[in-house]
Every structure is written in C-alpha cells, then in structure tokens.
Design an enzyme around this catalytic site. Structure first.
Site, PDB file in Angstrom:
ATOM      1  N   SER A   1      -4.712   9.159   2.521  1.00 56.31           N
ATOM      2  CA  SER A   1      -3.934   9.539   3.710  1.00 56.31           C
ATOM      3  C   SER A   1      -4.157  10.981   4.151  1.00 56.31           C
ATOM      4  O   SER A   1      -3.875  11.314   5.306  1.00 56.31           O
ATOM      5  CB  SER A   1      -2.445   9.330   3.449  1.00 56.31           C
TER       6      SER A   1
ATOM      7  N   HIS B   1       1.357  -0.326  -2.940  1.00 58.87           N
ATOM      8  CA  HIS B   1       0.831   0.156  -4.226  1.00 58.87           C
ATOM      9  C   HIS B   1       1.537  -0.516  -5.401  1.00 58.87           C
ATOM     10  O   HIS B   1       0.972  -0.643  -6.476  1.00 58.87           O
ATOM     11  CB  HIS B   1       0.994   1.677  -4.343  1.00 58.87           C
TER      12      HIS B   1
HETATM   13 ZN   LIG Z   1      -1.402   5.160  -0.636  1.00 62.16          ZN
END
Ligand SMILES: [Zn+2]
Length: 468
Positions: free
Chosen positions: A112, A310
């Site tokens: 990210s 995740h």
């Molecule tokens: Zn991530």
C-alpha cells in the site's frame, strides 16, 4: 478481539528498501511524464489549461480487488433481500472505468505504500516507501528523510492552489495510505517517534508529519502512535475529537479525529462504540471542506478491507467494503456536479469466488449446485467428499487438509469464520492482478483502458487544471 491485532509487519522490508538495485530499470517507464508501456496516447496528453473540476474525492478500498467488489455487490444485495448478483453498488453506475496496473518499481505484487505514492505523487516507487522516489532510495541519499527535497504530492499542490484537503481512513492515520496524503518516509514502518532509529535516524515520524499537516480534516485511528507532546499539539492547535458525537458538533477550524488507539474497529464490530462510520466521517468532511471557495481534495480510505483479507475473514472484508459503498453514496449525494469522484483499490488480494453455486446462493455459504440428474439443488462435494465455500483464498492460515472437519452452512456464515486456503501462510497476501478504477464527474472521461496506477494522479491533476 482477535481481528483487531495488526498481525503483519513490514519490518522485513527495511533491509530491501534501501540499496539492492533490483528491478531498478523499471523506474524510467513508471515516472510521471514518461510514456509507459500499455499506456494509450490520450492519457499522456498535456493537461488542459482550464480546470474542469473544483473538487476531487478519491475513494480507496485498501485491498478491494475485483473479486472483492463482485462479492461485496452480492453481499450488499442479499442483505437487502435480493438474489444479489443483479444488485448495483454506488460506483457500479459510474460511466468511466479502467483497469489499473498496481506493481511497484521493485515488486510484482505491491504494498500500500508504493501504490499510495503512485496515486498521490504521480510516480511509482519501491515497495514500502511513501512519497520518496526510487532513485533516492537506491542511492541511499540522505534526502530520503528530507521532505523539503522531495517532489511535491497532490496534497502540497492542492494547498498551493488554495484548496482544502481532507484525509479519512479507518486504519491508523499513520498507516501507509493515509500517510501518503501528508507525509514522506523511506519506510512505512516509521509511524511513531519510537520507530525512528538505525538507518532512519534522520527521519521525521509519520505521527510528527501528521501533526505538522495543515490539512483541514484528518480523521482515523491510531492515537497510540502519537507521543504525549504530539497529542498535546493536536489538542491545542486543532479542533480535536475522539468520539462520533464530538465529531458531529465540532466547531469550525482544522479538525483532527482519532477514534481508536489502533486501527478503527471493523464495521462488523463497530455497533455500540463511539466510532463514526466511514460514511459519517465522509459526510462531516464534505460539509467542512465544501466551504472552501477554491475547492478541495478529499481522500477516503476503507483501510480494513485489507486487514480482514489478510486474516482470510471474508465477512469483515465484505462488511467493510459495504461501508465504503455507503460512504460513496454520501459523496454522490453531497458533492456537486463540479466534483470528480474516483473509486479504486490500491491492490488486490488472493480472494476467489468459484464453484458453480446457483443464482442467489448465499455469498458466504457452501456451494450448492444444480444436480442435472435429480433436478435438485444439492451441496457440491469436493474430491474429498466434503463441501466447500464459494469464497476462498489462495494462501493464508486455514489450509484445507484431509482431516479438516466437514463444513456446515452455520460454520461458514459465522462472522468469525476464516475461509479455507491452499497454501499455508500465517497471513494471507496481496495479489498482483489489475484493480478497477471507477470515475464520474468532470475529468472522469480520462479514465479508460488499461492504465498505470500513477496515471490516476494525472487524471486528478488534469481535472484540477494543473500542468503535468
Ligand atoms: Zn495489506
């Protein structure tokens, strides 16, 4: 609260971010102003002199790949009593759509920090870096810790143009995506002053850079990353709130909101708390930013779609994607025709939707297919004789083994259920395929075809009438 632990650390990156010239040759084709492979000629055209949009709102579903959007659409539709597949999310109706190539300069599957840099600064960089060009990282330049020596971001350009800036996230406000709206750091891990050490001794923490930001609105989670002195500054120099009630009645001035010590709660766990929804934060931000006669730039991140993925917990990923959709509805209702609205993801996840379930099958449920011989709808069994779910992950903690228990619909539709995976990793990973970009409003027509992620910056810059 098993799902509130930030289980994944990017500490492993610190050795690879600086130095190690791998894949550095990619830099040249990924930098602003240079033609990129896969780029159609129209997207590199010079900006028009006249601004088209007064305001820009950029929604980022962190980790909201296309499979997540499809599943969230069905989930949202089924939560309204529909079959679901025919349902439309708020951005499904945007007229302009593109595929976005998300790779980082030195990573095939991105993180990210690198992807946020592409959108906020207009160039791609290394995995883990925020608004620092890859050449400086590779050269181990001292300037990586000197924001004044680094290229301006969209936020800095917006502020130079007199525009108001808003930054919203459900993650810690020092997390990679929101941080890219106010900070420059060579490594995303430098969230708090206590993280500043070793090769990064000369850097300013993201918490410190956030405290120094002059954005009109900054709200999210992560108060634990701020020192006592930094918290004091937030409370004395800004309008500081830490509850939904105070956010809604805050007086005029630069607003700072931190609603959780760590990431804000998942939407699925928020009930009964004083944490605002992403839609409520978006509503307050647009009301405040809209008073600026020069316009505004607002970034709204659903930061925890990523975290739930995740953990291979599809329920929380989909409910957080649904919360993003509610925030987009607020923007569509409140922002005027002079506002460019973009909805995208920074990267995807290894999240799949498969198995020939019948139309309208519960999206979180076991696969039930049409049996052509008996002409009944039956639970589909895999080669091991056991049922399986429509949603799954390529990697992650809950591997399907020979001795795994046979799944039931009750088990798999529980909000804490972790979908099964093929490859055993204790933390599911991002995926490298393209993500989608949806756009509406003035300047949105530049969103088309297959685009490099850093060209999203150019779309926004062109809409606001800035030179490339
Ligand atoms: Zn991530």
């Amino acid at each position: 609260m098993p799902y509130n632990t930030p289980a994944f650390s990017f500490k492993w990156l610190s050795s690879s971010i600086l130095g190690l010239g791998s894949a550095f040759m990619l830099t040249a084709c990924a930098t602003t102003g240079t033609a990129s492979p896969g780029q159609t000629s129209g997207q590199t055209a010079k900006t028009s002199p006249a601004p088209q949009a007064k305001n820009v709102i950029l929604f980022i579903g962190d980790g909201m790949g296309i499979s997540t959007i499809t599943a969230a659409r069905i989930f949202d539709g089924q939560s309204q009593g529909k079959k679901g597949e025919e349902h439309e999310l708020a951005f499904d109706t945007f007229e302009n759509v593109a595929l976005i190539k998300t790779y980082n300069v030195n990573a095939q599957v991105p993180d990210s920090a690198g992807t946020a840099t592409a959108m906020m600064s207009g160039y791609k960089t290394n995995i883990g870096a925020i608004n620092v060009p890859p050449a400086l990282l590779e050269a181990r330049s001292a300037d990586v810790c000197n924001p004044a020596a680094l290229p301006d971001t969209m936020t800095q350009r917006a502020q130079s143009a007199g525009k108001a800036v808003g930054i919203l996230s459900t993650a810690r406000i020092t997390h990679a995506t929101p941080a890219a709206m106010y900070g420059h750091v060579p490594l995303r891990d430098l969230e708090a002053d206590t993280d500043i050490k070793g090769p990064f001794a000369g850097c300013s923490s993201l918490a410190q850079q956030m405290v120094g930001s002059q954005a009109e609105v900054i709200m999210g989670g992560g108060s634990k990353e701020f020192s006592n002195a930094q918290m004091q500054t937030l409370k004395t120099d800004f309008i500081y709130v830490d509850t939904k009630t105070d956010m809604k009645r805050a007086k005029t001035g630069k607003l700072r909101g931190l609603f959780n010590r760590d990431h804000m709660s998942y939407e699925a766990d928020r009930a009964g708390s004083q944490e605002p929804s992403l839609a409520e934060m978006t509503s307050v931000a647009i009301d405040r930013l809209g008073t600026d006669k020069d316009g505004y730039v607002l970034m709204v991140e659903a930061g925890r779609v990523d975290h739930a993925h995740h953990d291979t917990n599809a329920y929380r990923a989909l409910t957080d994607a649904q919360a993003l959709n509610e925030a987009v509805k607020v923007a569509k209702a409140k922002a005027g025709a002079d506002t460019l609205i973009l909805v995208t993801a920074d990267h995807s996840h290894v999240f799949t939707m498969a198995g020939y379930p019948v139309r309208g099958n519960p999206i979180l449920g076991l696969v039930k297919g049409f049996n052509r011989e008996t002409r009944t709808i039956d639970i589909t069994e895999a080669e091991d004789g056991k049922p399986f779910t429509t949603l799954g992950y390529h990697n992650g903690p809950n591997v399907r083994e020979a001795d795994s228990p046979a799944l039931t619909d009750n088990m798999v539709q529980d909000k804490d259920y972790r979908q099964q995976t093929a490859v055993n990793l204790n933390y599911e990973t991002h995926a490298g395929e393209d993500v989608a970009l949806f756009a509406t409003g003035p300047g949105a027509e530049k969103v088309r075809g297959v685009m490099e992620q850093n060209k999203i910056y150019n779309v926004m810059a062109a809409a606001m009438g800035w030179e490339d």
